[in-house]
Write a protein that holds these residues in place. Structure first.
Motif, mmCIF file in Angstrom:
data_model
loop_
_atom_site.group_PDB
_atom_site.id
_atom_site.type_symbol
_atom_site.label_atom_id
_atom_site.label_comp_id
_atom_site.label_asym_id
_atom_site.label_seq_id
_atom_site.Cartn_x
_atom_site.Cartn_y
_atom_site.Cartn_z
ATOM 1 N N ASN A 90 45.311 31.501 31.502
ATOM 2 C CA ASN A 90 43.942 31.865 31.153
ATOM 3 C C ASN A 90 43.256 30.710 30.456
ATOM 4 O O ASN A 90 43.830 30.067 29.579
ATOM 5 C CB ASN A 90 43.961 33.103 30.254
ATOM 6 C CG ASN A 90 42.563 33.579 29.912
ATOM 7 O OD1 ASN A 90 42.003 33.152 28.922
ATOM 8 N ND2 ASN A 90 42.015 34.448 30.745
ATOM 9 N N CYS A 467 40.586 44.803 40.163
ATOM 10 C CA CYS A 467 41.138 43.705 39.361
ATOM 11 C C CYS A 467 42.633 43.916 39.134
ATOM 12 O O CYS A 467 43.409 42.956 39.125
ATOM 13 C CB CYS A 467 40.411 43.592 38.021
ATOM 14 S SG CYS A 467 38.821 42.743 38.115
ATOM 15 N N ASN A 486 41.092 36.565 44.903
ATOM 16 C CA ASN A 486 40.571 37.711 44.180
ATOM 17 C C ASN A 486 39.554 38.448 45.045
ATOM 18 O O ASN A 486 38.526 37.873 45.449
ATOM 19 C CB ASN A 486 39.911 37.263 42.873
ATOM 20 C CG ASN A 486 40.897 36.587 41.934
ATOM 21 O OD1 ASN A 486 41.756 37.236 41.357
ATOM 22 N ND2 ASN A 486 40.789 35.271 41.809
ATOM 23 N N HIS A 491 34.227 40.922 39.505
ATOM 24 C CA HIS A 491 34.828 39.932 38.618
ATOM 25 C C HIS A 491 35.491 38.761 39.345
ATOM 26 O O HIS A 491 35.838 37.764 38.713
ATOM 27 C CB HIS A 491 35.895 40.604 37.740
ATOM 28 C CG HIS A 491 35.406 41.809 37.004
ATOM 29 N ND1 HIS A 491 35.655 43.091 37.446
ATOM 30 C CD2 HIS A 491 34.668 41.946 35.883
ATOM 31 C CE1 HIS A 491 35.108 43.966 36.613
ATOM 32 N NE2 HIS A 491 34.502 43.298 35.657
ATOM 33 N N ARG A 495 36.300 34.880 38.002
ATOM 34 C CA ARG A 495 37.691 34.535 37.747
ATOM 35 C C ARG A 495 38.068 33.231 38.469
ATOM 36 O O ARG A 495 38.775 32.386 37.923
ATOM 37 C CB ARG A 495 38.601 35.682 38.186
ATOM 38 C CG ARG A 495 40.062 35.448 37.860
ATOM 39 C CD ARG A 495 40.908 36.656 38.149
ATOM 40 N NE ARG A 495 40.705 37.694 37.150
ATOM 41 C CZ ARG A 495 40.133 38.874 37.399
ATOM 42 N NH1 ARG A 495 39.692 39.153 38.603
ATOM 43 N NH2 ARG A 495 39.987 39.770 36.443
ATOM 44 N N GLU A 496 37.571 33.058 39.683
ATOM 45 C CA GLU A 496 37.805 31.809 40.411
ATOM 46 C C GLU A 496 37.144 30.631 39.690
ATOM 47 O O GLU A 496 37.695 29.527 39.630
ATOM 48 C CB GLU A 496 37.250 31.926 41.833
ATOM 49 C CG GLU A 496 37.984 32.914 42.716
ATOM 50 C CD GLU A 496 39.338 32.377 43.163
ATOM 51 O OE1 GLU A 496 39.574 31.156 43.031
ATOM 52 O OE2 GLU A 496 40.170 33.173 43.642
ATOM 53 N N LEU A 646 35.378 38.423 31.277
ATOM 54 C CA LEU A 646 36.726 38.819 31.697
ATOM 55 C C LEU A 646 37.650 39.042 30.511
ATOM 56 O O LEU A 646 38.726 39.618 30.666
ATOM 57 C CB LEU A 646 37.324 37.750 32.617
ATOM 58 C CG LEU A 646 36.572 37.490 33.926
ATOM 59 C CD1 LEU A 646 37.358 36.527 34.792
ATOM 60 C CD2 LEU A 646 36.301 38.782 34.673
ATOM 61 N N GLU A 760 44.339 41.099 33.072
ATOM 62 C CA GLU A 760 43.368 40.174 33.659
ATOM 63 C C GLU A 760 44.101 39.176 34.531
ATOM 64 O O GLU A 760 44.875 38.357 34.045
ATOM 65 C CB GLU A 760 42.606 39.420 32.570
ATOM 66 C CG GLU A 760 41.687 38.343 33.149
ATOM 67 C CD GLU A 760 41.175 37.407 32.063
ATOM 68 O OE1 GLU A 760 41.213 37.794 30.895
ATOM 69 O OE2 GLU A 760 40.779 36.288 32.404
ATOM 70 N N ASN A 761 43.836 39.285 35.843
ATOM 71 C CA ASN A 761 44.408 38.355 36.819
ATOM 72 C C ASN A 761 45.930 38.371 36.786
ATOM 73 O O ASN A 761 46.589 37.393 37.125
ATOM 74 C CB ASN A 761 43.900 36.934 36.579
ATOM 75 C CG ASN A 761 44.073 36.050 37.798
ATOM 76 O OD1 ASN A 761 44.186 36.534 38.922
ATOM 77 N ND2 ASN A 761 44.109 34.743 37.570
#
Length: 775
Positions: A90, A467, A486, A491, A495-496, A646, A760-761
């Protein structure tokens, strides 16, 4: 109120220094203790210097060995973030270490970041120049900034809980022009800090290691610092800082034991006890301006003048350095306050003990030999500790100093590299080069671009089912080396975008580390020395200290006040510095010597910080008429809108009891929640500042020349402080970090069977531990 108090203190100290100008030794008569008839300050032509005896291969092996150790620690941090906290990849974690750093680890990092190689060398230098007052003024004059920064730490957490840099707050409140202005001053700060750090480090390395030239020394340092910072980001600096600080305290205590106790009966050591040290210092003529011409007094005009310069200059290097703001951002609010306070008091022991040991030992060795051991130029380069270590401990002492300098360079260097990288990513690239949405108003959603309250319909990331599916896919594909994709329409694109920034972060660290090499070679080429760079810091950046503080604390501050204070203060500071230097023999033609004199630096530092503060306040009063409570709330809402959608800051404060409607606590609720922490920060900061800058040195100066018993008590005080500080900084961070990791591990096990994992991710656990306090 706190800033006004500090300004009054500085003004009072400056006025006092006018009455104790150097050159007035005749006022005190001859030194009654001058039995040796030696003047180590003014007979300065004979110099034995330092003979490099450490073999190049062994030194490089030692340096690379510790560099490898730091890399392994950085990798260990990454494993903890990946398998325990699930946020290793992150972007925010790279710059805030998760935002939940403990008191002990915050204190450790502050100690490590503030323990420059300059700390270890310059503190001993001023001890050799002014006697026992030098170590105290170095320690006290650089401790109060860290303690007072606790105020800005809690104010930032209250006013801008989602900010990652202090410049983001300036951009949100004052706009583009002010933001660019302060970006320039932030760059100046990091350039000066880096120069001060590496000039001293390379000077020591090249003086002790056979065949090590400046170019190779710079390359080795850049490789080590950049390597482990690249792997672990800010969190790695926290972990490595713990080991660095532990080793620094251990090595300092080894030097204390050798100098003052001589446990192995070393015949090269003429000291061996505080009473013997007192005898050597008593028979040397001290500098002009010291009471009775003695090194054993706090009544020293030169020491006082250095103290003022040190205080003013260090406000700039702390308040305008992103490295300290990142330490604040990485910690919880209340823990950040206590982290800075405990870190400042712990750090106080390092320069006080190091200088009281090595700086005074240098004078004792000079008394024994009958002549100076270093030339004035070598002293200003910071070579006092290396020489003392070489004289007393031989090759072992040289390795001790090498390790000390290496630890200092690694800690501070990595903090500076990650600080510059964060400024480039968050305040340059993300703001101006490639923003996710151009010209987005503060009250609009980053994801959809619509008004956050009236139009935005974006669901929170922790409630987004797609997500969660993207996170599960990312984990499985990541194991096969396939780049995750994604699919979430809300989102996914952002995120990318953050993943792209994370990649740019790595390149920033590499280039920033590489740029340090030509920068230090340039400084060395123009013959800048450690003392000059250290004292010049406040002249250049002192003007922004008060404006930056008010940007975080005063709702009435505006762009006009911020810009005018910074520029006017800097111009007046540099002008007064140059004018004062021009009155010395040779004028500005003898630039480095005359601009580096204490009175030139004193005037420049004081004018810069005072004129910058006065200008910004006056302009703000004249141009800004906001006074209502609604205006104040609206102003701070700008900074509360700084956020990562995010990883919104509200997740850290979800358990706050509140009456307001909406997805986050109101401004008043935040103020109420953090009022105890603010009271702690303000009261402790003011009290300790008064004690360290006025009461304590005033009492010591009233004693005039210390007796043998008082001097022995003074050395025992410094040693005891170091022992307590070392115990705290070694035990507390380790216990707290292990406890935190274990608590998170248990929380992960409780959540393992949850159907809607708030992830998240697939990498960052959004839901905080329900048993964990936000404080």
């Amino acid at each position: 109120m706190c800033l006004r108090l500090v300004s009054s203190v500085l003004l009072g100290v400056t006025v006092v220094s006018i009455f104790f100008t150097p050159g007035g030794a005749e006022l005190y008569g001859s030194n009654p203790f001058a039995e040796c008839n030696i003047n180590t300050t003014f007979n300065g032509t004979i110099s034995q210097g330092i003979v490099p005896t450490v073999e190049l291969g062994k030194a490089v092996g030692l340096i690379l060995g510790f560099g490898l150790f730091a890399v392994l620690v950085a990798m260990a941090f990454n494993l903890v973030r990946k398998y325990v906290y699930h946020d290793a990849d992150n972007l925010d974690t790279a710059f805030d270490a998760g935002g939940k750093v403990s008191i002990g680890l915050t204190a450790t990092t502050i100690v490590s970041q503030w323990t420059w190689s300059t700390t270890l060398l310059q503190s001993a230098t001023v001890a050799s120049k002014y006697g026992i007052s030098g170590p105290f003024w170095y320690a006290a004059g650089a401790t109060i900034q860290i303690i007072l920064f606790a105020i800005l730490s809690i104010e930032l957490k209250t006013k801008a809980p989602g900010a990652k840099t202090f410049l983001q707050v300036i951009k949100a409140r004052f706009g583009k022009a002010t933001h660019i202005t302060y970006c320039v001053f932030a760059c100046f700060t990091n350039l000066v800090v880096t120069a001060s750090l590496l000039l001293s480090g390379t000077a020591v390395l090249t003086s002790l290691v056979q065949g090590l030239n400046m170019e190779m020394a710079c390359m080795i340092m850049a490789l080590i610092v950049g390597g482990y910072t690249l792997i672990g980001g800010l969190g790695a600096t926290f972990y490595v800082s713990y080991f660095n600080t532990t080793l620094i305290f251990s090595l300092v205590l080894i030097l204390v034991v050798e100098v003052y106790y001589n446990p192995y009966g070393n015949e090269k050591n003429p000291i061996g006890s505080p009473s013997k040290m007192y005898e050597w210092l008593s028979c040397i003529n001290g500098p002009p301006g010291n009471a009775e011409g003695s090194y054993l007094t706090f009544f020293s005009s030169g020491g006082l003048m250095f103290g003022v310069i040190n205080i003013v200059g260090n406000f700039g290097t702390v308040f305008c350095d992103q490295a300290y703001w990142q330490s604040s951002i990485a910690a919880k609010p209340l823990q950040g306050v206590w982290g800075f306070i405990s870190g400042g008091l712990t750090w106080f022991a390092i320069p006080l003990t190091m200088a009281t040991t090595m700086g005074l030992a240098y004078l004792a060795l000079a008394a024994e030999s009958g002549h100076t051991l270093l030339s004035p130029i070598e002293v200003d380069k910071g070579l006092v500790p290396p020489l003392v270590a070489q004289k007393l401990l031989g090759t072992s002492g040289e390795y001790v100093i090498l390790l000390l300098i290496l630890m200092a360079v690694m800690s501070t260097g990595s903090a500076e590299v990650i600080a510059v990288a964060s400024l480039i990513i968050y305040d340059i690239y993300k703001m101006y080069i490639n923003p996710f949405r151009k010209d987005l108003p503060d009250d609009h959603c980053m994801l959809c671009g619509k008004h956050r309250v009236n139009e935005c319909t974006c669901i929170p990331v922790n409630l987004c089912k797609m997500c969660h599916e993207d996170a599960e896919a990312a984990r499985s594909k990541h194991e096969l080396g396939v780049k995750p994709y994604n699919k979430c329409p809300v989102h996914g694109m952002y995120r990318e975008y953050l993943a792209q920034l994370l990649n740019y972060k790595n390149w920033c660290i590499l280039w920033v580390s590489a740029i340090t090499i030509p920068w230090i070679l340039f400084c060395d080429g123009v013959q800048l020395n450690l003392s000059w760079v250290f004292l010049f810091t406040g002249v250049l950046i002192g003007s922004v200290v008060i404006p930056i503080s008010l940007a975080i604390t005063w709702s009435r501050m505006n762009a006009a006040g911020m810009i005018s204070g910074a520029i006017v203060g800097c111009v007046l500071g540099i002008t007064s510095w140059l004018v004062t230097a021009s009155y010395h023999e040779g004028g500005l033609g003898n630039f480095i010597v005359n601009t580096g004199k204490e009175d030139s630096m004193l005037v420049g530092n004081c004018v810069s910080i005072s004129s910058g503060g006065i200008t910004c306040i006056i302009v703000a009063f004249l141009t800004n008429r906001r006074v209502t409570k609604a205006d104040i709330i609206a102003e701070w809402e700008k900074t509360r809108n700084i956020d990562n959608p995010l990883n919104p800051w509200i997740h850290l404060y979800k358990h706050i009891p509140r009456r307001s409607k909406g997805d986050r606590p109101s401004h008043d609720e935040f103020l109420k929640m953090f009022r105890p922490a603010k009271i702690t920060a303000y009261s402790t900061g003011v009290i300790l500042t008064v004690v360290l800058v006025i009461i304590w040195p005033g009492i010591m100066a009233a004693l005039r020349v210390l007796s043998k018993e008082l001097f022995a008590g003074w050395t025992y005080l410094s040693q005891g402080w170091s022992l307590i500080a070392a115990t705290f900084i070694i035990v507390v961070p380790l216990v707290q970090e292990v406890k935190g990791i274990w608590a998170q591990h248990k929380a992960n096990k409780r959540d393992a069977n949850a159907t809607n994992g708030n992830v998240e991710n697939g990498l960052r656990a959004i839901r905080p531990n329900e048993n964990e306090s936000v404080f």
